[in-house]
Design a protein around this motif. Structure first.
Motif, PDB file in Angstrom:
ATOM      1  N   TYR A 142      68.477  51.186  35.490  1.00 49.21           N
ATOM      2  CA  TYR A 142      66.956  50.688  35.116  1.00 49.21           C
ATOM      3  C   TYR A 142      66.460  51.169  33.963  1.00 49.21           C
ATOM      4  CZ  TYR A 142      66.725  49.287  40.066  1.00 49.21           C
ATOM      5  OH  TYR A 142      66.879  48.909  41.451  1.00 49.21           O
ATOM      6  N   CYS A 165      61.681  47.461  46.809  1.00 54.14           N
ATOM      7  CA  CYS A 165      61.776  46.885  45.411  1.00 54.14           C
ATOM      8  C   CYS A 165      60.417  46.451  44.863  1.00 54.14           C
ATOM      9  CB  CYS A 165      62.741  45.863  45.411  1.00 54.14           C
ATOM     10  SG  CYS A 165      64.354  46.319  45.995  1.00 54.14           S
ATOM     11  N   ARG A 208      71.329  53.626  38.140  1.00 54.01           N
ATOM     12  CA  ARG A 208      71.431  52.138  38.560  1.00 54.01           C
ATOM     13  C   ARG A 208      70.799  51.136  37.300  1.00 54.01           C
ATOM     14  NH1 ARG A 208      69.117  48.256  42.394  1.00 54.01           N
ATOM     15  NH2 ARG A 208      71.012  47.506  43.396  1.00 54.01           N
ATOM     16  N   GLY A 251      69.361  49.516  53.366  1.00 50.55           N
ATOM     17  CA  GLY A 251      68.783  50.941  52.777  1.00 50.55           C
ATOM     18  C   GLY A 251      67.889  51.298  54.038  1.00 50.55           C
ATOM     19  N   LYS A 252      66.703  50.689  54.096  1.00 50.71           N
ATOM     20  CA  LYS A 252      65.545  50.980  54.861  1.00 50.71           C
ATOM     21  C   LYS A 252      66.081  51.078  56.294  1.00 50.71           C
ATOM     22  CE  LYS A 252      61.229  49.812  57.058  1.00 50.71           C
ATOM     23  NZ  LYS A 252      60.334  48.753  57.427  1.00 50.71           N
ATOM     24  N   GLY A 265      64.913  44.193  48.169  1.00 50.43           N
ATOM     25  CA  GLY A 265      64.869  45.472  49.106  1.00 50.43           C
ATOM     26  C   GLY A 265      63.375  46.021  49.317  1.00 50.43           C
ATOM     27  N   SER A 266      63.248  46.628  50.605  1.00 50.52           N
ATOM     28  CA  SER A 266      61.932  47.238  50.973  1.00 50.52           C
ATOM     29  C   SER A 266      61.239  47.833  49.914  1.00 50.52           C
ATOM     30  CB  SER A 266      62.154  47.945  52.165  1.00 50.52           C
ATOM     31  OG  SER A 266      63.154  49.052  52.435  1.00 50.52           O
ATOM     32  N   GLU A 296      60.524  50.172  39.015  1.00 50.84           N
ATOM     33  CA  GLU A 296      60.745  48.843  39.713  1.00 50.84           C
ATOM     34  C   GLU A 296      61.001  49.315  40.978  1.00 50.84           C
ATOM     35  OE1 GLU A 296      63.617  46.215  37.836  1.00 50.84           O
ATOM     36  OE2 GLU A 296      63.411  47.160  35.857  1.00 50.84           O
ATOM     37  N   GLY A 313      66.717  43.960  51.961  1.00 51.83           N
ATOM     38  CA  GLY A 313      65.822  43.085  52.701  1.00 51.83           C
ATOM     39  C   GLY A 313      66.183  42.863  54.137  1.00 51.83           C
ATOM     40  N   THR A 345      60.840  44.889  41.610  1.00 53.21           N
ATOM     41  CA  THR A 345      61.469  44.140  40.518  1.00 53.21           C
ATOM     42  C   THR A 345      61.003  42.895  40.246  1.00 53.21           C
ATOM     43  OG1 THR A 345      63.524  45.487  40.486  1.00 53.21           O
ATOM     44  CG2 THR A 345      63.622  43.301  39.361  1.00 53.21           C
ATOM     45  N   ASP A 382      72.827  42.530  49.656  1.00 53.84           N
ATOM     46  CA  ASP A 382      72.286  43.805  49.736  1.00 53.84           C
ATOM     47  C   ASP A 382      70.631  43.660  49.675  1.00 53.84           C
ATOM     48  OD1 ASP A 382      71.396  46.307  48.912  1.00 53.84           O
ATOM     49  OD2 ASP A 382      72.247  46.148  46.976  1.00 53.84           O
ATOM     50  N   GLY A 398      62.817  53.894  46.265  1.00 56.12           N
ATOM     51  CA  GLY A 398      63.608  53.000  45.447  1.00 56.12           C
ATOM     52  C   GLY A 398      64.380  53.957  44.542  1.00 56.12           C
ATOM     53  N   MET A 399      65.431  53.316  43.828  1.00 54.48           N
ATOM     54  CA  MET A 399      66.253  54.357  43.013  1.00 54.48           C
ATOM     55  C   MET A 399      65.511  54.126  41.505  1.00 54.48           C
ATOM     56  SD  MET A 399      68.567  55.807  44.322  1.00 54.48           S
ATOM     57  CE  MET A 399      69.893  56.072  43.229  1.00 54.48           C
ATOM     58  N   ALA A 400      64.501  53.233  41.484  1.00 49.99           N
ATOM     59  CA  ALA A 400      63.591  52.924  40.179  1.00 49.99           C
ATOM     60  C   ALA A 400      62.073  53.263  40.595  1.00 49.99           C
ATOM     61  CB  ALA A 400      63.785  51.764  39.550  1.00 49.99           C
ATOM     62  N   TYR A 436      62.214  57.935  51.815  1.00 52.42           N
ATOM     63  CA  TYR A 436      62.944  56.781  51.496  1.00 52.42           C
ATOM     64  C   TYR A 436      62.308  56.314  50.140  1.00 52.42           C
ATOM     65  CZ  TYR A 436      65.306  52.171  51.096  1.00 52.42           C
ATOM     66  OH  TYR A 436      66.254  51.157  50.893  1.00 52.42           O
TER      67      TYR A 436
HETATM   68  P1  XMP Z   1      66.346  47.645  51.569  1.00 53.20           P
HETATM   69  O1  XMP Z   1      65.571  46.257  51.880  1.00 53.20           O
HETATM   70  O2  XMP Z   1      67.723  47.557  52.556  1.00 53.20           O
HETATM   71  O3  XMP Z   1      66.960  47.525  50.378  1.00 53.20           O
HETATM   72  O4  XMP Z   1      65.610  48.682  52.028  1.00 53.20           O
HETATM   73  C1  XMP Z   1      68.205  48.363  49.816  1.00 53.20           C
HETATM   74  C2  XMP Z   1      68.531  48.027  48.376  1.00 53.20           C
HETATM   75  O5  XMP Z   1      67.387  47.836  47.357  1.00 53.20           O
HETATM   76  C3  XMP Z   1      68.035  47.984  46.082  1.00 53.20           C
HETATM   77  N1  XMP Z   1      67.235  49.033  45.536  1.00 53.20           N
HETATM   78  C4  XMP Z   1      66.132  48.807  44.461  1.00 53.20           C
HETATM   79  N2  XMP Z   1      65.779  47.776  44.081  1.00 53.20           N
HETATM   80  N3  XMP Z   1      64.103  48.667  42.849  1.00 53.20           N
HETATM   81  C5  XMP Z   1      64.778  47.476  43.249  1.00 53.20           C
HETATM   82  O6  XMP Z   1      64.407  46.325  42.633  1.00 53.20           O
HETATM   83  C6  XMP Z   1      64.560  49.800  43.243  1.00 53.20           C
HETATM   84  O7  XMP Z   1      63.873  50.797  42.872  1.00 53.20           O
HETATM   85  C7  XMP Z   1      65.494  49.945  44.117  1.00 53.20           C
HETATM   86  N4  XMP Z   1      66.346  50.853  44.836  1.00 53.20           N
HETATM   87  C8  XMP Z   1      67.254  50.072  45.400  1.00 53.20           C
HETATM   88  C9  XMP Z   1      69.242  48.302  46.245  1.00 53.20           C
HETATM   89  O8  XMP Z   1      70.061  46.988  45.966  1.00 53.20           O
HETATM   90  C10 XMP Z   1      69.424  48.637  47.581  1.00 53.20           C
HETATM   91  O9  XMP Z   1      70.680  48.716  48.275  1.00 53.20           O
END
Ligand code: XMP
Length: 496
Positions: free
Chosen positions: A424, A324, A422, A380-381, A321-322, A435, A359, A326, A357, A407-409, A405
């Motif tokens: 974390y 992420c 989620r 997401g992005k 994910g953009s 993360e 990237g 992790t 899901d 990340g959930m973590a 926008y």
């Molecule tokens: P894109 O690339 O579309 O990715 O923006 C969205 C997806 O990223 C995941 N997600 C996370 N992964 N840390 C992570 O490692 C985070 O904080 C986080 N928040 C979201 C999730 O699967 C989402 O659909």
């Protein structure tokens, strides 16, 4: 999967490598014999029993999917997954908002009291600026006792001092229905009885809602064209739940008495943990007829085990994910194209659809994800900058409009509780490790225009691979490895 694709990925694996979107492109194929149909078929499935007209799914993130995004995604033939960083009651309310959208149902309609005079009702319509004149009538105990409509106002001007109870059609002469009647049943009943309004009455006699014939007719026609709808012509909606004991309660609330939730997504950064398997088991025992999609994972063996444990769909993506981090923080996660292929080939014989899901940066990535084995893509992005995304709108120092926008973590999401939703945050962690990151994206206008481009690009790509349907594309499209200079050549490079 065709032999050439299997051989390609086998070679990569034998070298101990894994690939992501920018490492590969798709081959064209030649088709001298049959013209492709127009339009091509881009319908797909998110899970065993949940079909989509377009393979696009919005991410379960607090800056992406709440009811507004979910409504638009379903209207565009795809699906929105409501995020789980909401309280169970809030999540339930958002599911209802999607289900009632375009339904022709007015939930909790304005009522008038039987002791009101018609003039009082007229005054109220003027001060409150009501554009409608149909009101269920209630008594002092809140029970339904009759109905007044536009006719009452139109032909009873001279009766304005009379009470509503003198002018209404009394309850025993009104065609009405129990509270749980769905739009299709309501439509059949109203057509048969030739009525324009149908009050829905709760068991205690109070008014639950009001169907209006013309709006039902309009919505059934619109919904059944390109919208993604359930068997009652209502927009489909999914919701994420965490891999803990709150999952059952959330699903119970969201489903309600009328199967409001179409599919649940058991959502965790660590989708093959003990807790993921355990919650899957509990959900499948409690709701055997509800599809459960489980993620996220990136390994074929985990996909197989989840499918055999009852998952109706698998979500793939650990770290692409953009937003992420992790992979950077923990070193975990497989480049996304290889992850998709490995998981897809591990469950190919089990009829379990796969959602790729994270990237997706360029439109071409969608087509590559499907060619690698995915049935749908979660974004997401790509959607976070749209009007319908749940993130806050901001004006940047440059005067341009942005949308938040994260990340959930991300650090701010950890503070707001999103990270726990989620998975974390470990039970013993006082200060969880971020993360993900907090960011902003450019405002992109309505989601419809973004999905339109995704759809156009996917169809164009399928034309190059000579695929008639997404199934065809997934089975037959061939990938090859590109070098860095091949990728530079692929992008605009006029200034190089
Ligand atoms: P894109 O690339 O579309 O990715 O923006 C969205 C997806 O990223 C995941 N997600 C996370 N992964 N840390 C992570 O490692 C985070 O904080 C986080 N928040 C979201 C999730 O699967 C989402 O659909």
């Amino acid at each position: 999967m065709n032999e050439a694709k299997v051989a390609f990925f086998d070679r990569i694996e034998q070298q101990g490598l894994a690939l992501t979107f920018d490492d590969v492109r798709l081959r064209t194929s030649a088709n001298p014999d049959n013209p492709l149909p127009d339009p091509l078929d881009i319908s797909s499935r998110f899970s065993r029993n949940v079909e989509l007209n377009t393979p696009f799914v919005s991410a379960a993130m607090d800056t992406v999917t709440e009811s507004r995004m979910a409504i638009s995604m379903a209207e565009l033939g795809g699906l929105g997954v409501l995020h789980a960083a909401l309280s169970p009651q809030e999540q339930k309310a958002k599911v209802r908002t999607v289900k009632y959208a375009n339904s022709g149902l007015i939930p909790n309609p304005k009522t008038v009291n039987e002791t009101d005079s018609l003039q009082e009702v007229i005054n109220r319509c003027e001060t409150e600026n009501y554009h409608f004149r149909t009101f269920p009538v209630i008594d002092n105990n809140g029970k339904f006792v009759g109905l007044i409509t536009g006719r009452t106002f139109r032909y009873r001007d001279e009766d304005s001092t009379k009470t509503v109870s003198e002018l209404m059609t009394p309850s025993d002469q009104v065609v009405k229905a129990p509270a749980n009647v769905e739009v299709d049943e309501a439509y059949t009943l109203m057509t048969k009885e030739e009525v324009n309004t149908l009050p829905l009455i709760n068991g205690d006699g109070s008014v639950k809602g009001l169907y209006i014939y013309d709006s039902i007719k309009r919505s059934i026609r619109a919904n059944d064209s390109t919208h993604n709808v359930d068997s009652h012509h209502r927009l489909r909606v999914a919701a994420a739940v965490p891999t803990n004991e709150s999952a059952i309660e959330r699903v119970k609330l969201m489903r309600g008495s009328s199967d409001f939730l179409d599919v649940v997504v058991l959502d965790s950064a660590d989708g093959d943990s003990y807790w993921a398997f355990r919650t899957l088991d509990e959900l499948k025992s409690e709701f055997p007829d509800l599809d459960v999609v489980v993620g996220n994972i990136s390994d074929g063996e985990s996909a197989r085990m989840l499918a055999e444990a009852g998952a109706d769909g698998i979500k793939v993506g650990q770290g692409p994910g953009s937003i992420c981090t992790t992979r950077i923080e923990t070193g975990i996660g497989k480049p996304q194209v290889s992850a998709i292929y490995e998981c897809a080939s591990a469950v190919e014989d089990l009829d379990v659809p796969l959602c790729a899901d994270g990237g997706i940066r360029n439109h071409g990535d969608i087509s590559i994800a499907i060619a690698a084995g995915a049935h749908t893509v979660m974004m997401g992005k790509m959607l976070a900058g749209t009007e319908e995304a749940a993130g806050e709108k901001l004006t940047g120092p440059d005067g341009r409009i942005y949308k938040k926008y994260r990340g959930m973590a991300s650090p701010s999401s950890i503070k707001d509780g999103g990270a726990a939703a989620r998975g974390y945050v470990g039970a013993s962690e006082e200060t969880p490790l971020p993360e993900g990151v907090d960011d902003e994206v450019h405002f992109r206008g309505p989601v419809e225009s973004v999905i339109k481009l995704c759809k156009q690009a996917l169809i164009k790509s399928m034309k190059y691979t000579k695929s008639r349907s997404l199934d065809d594309h997934r089975k037959n499209a061939q990938l090859f490895r590109v070098t860095n200079s091949g990728m530079i050549e692929s992008m605009p490079h006029i200034k190089l």
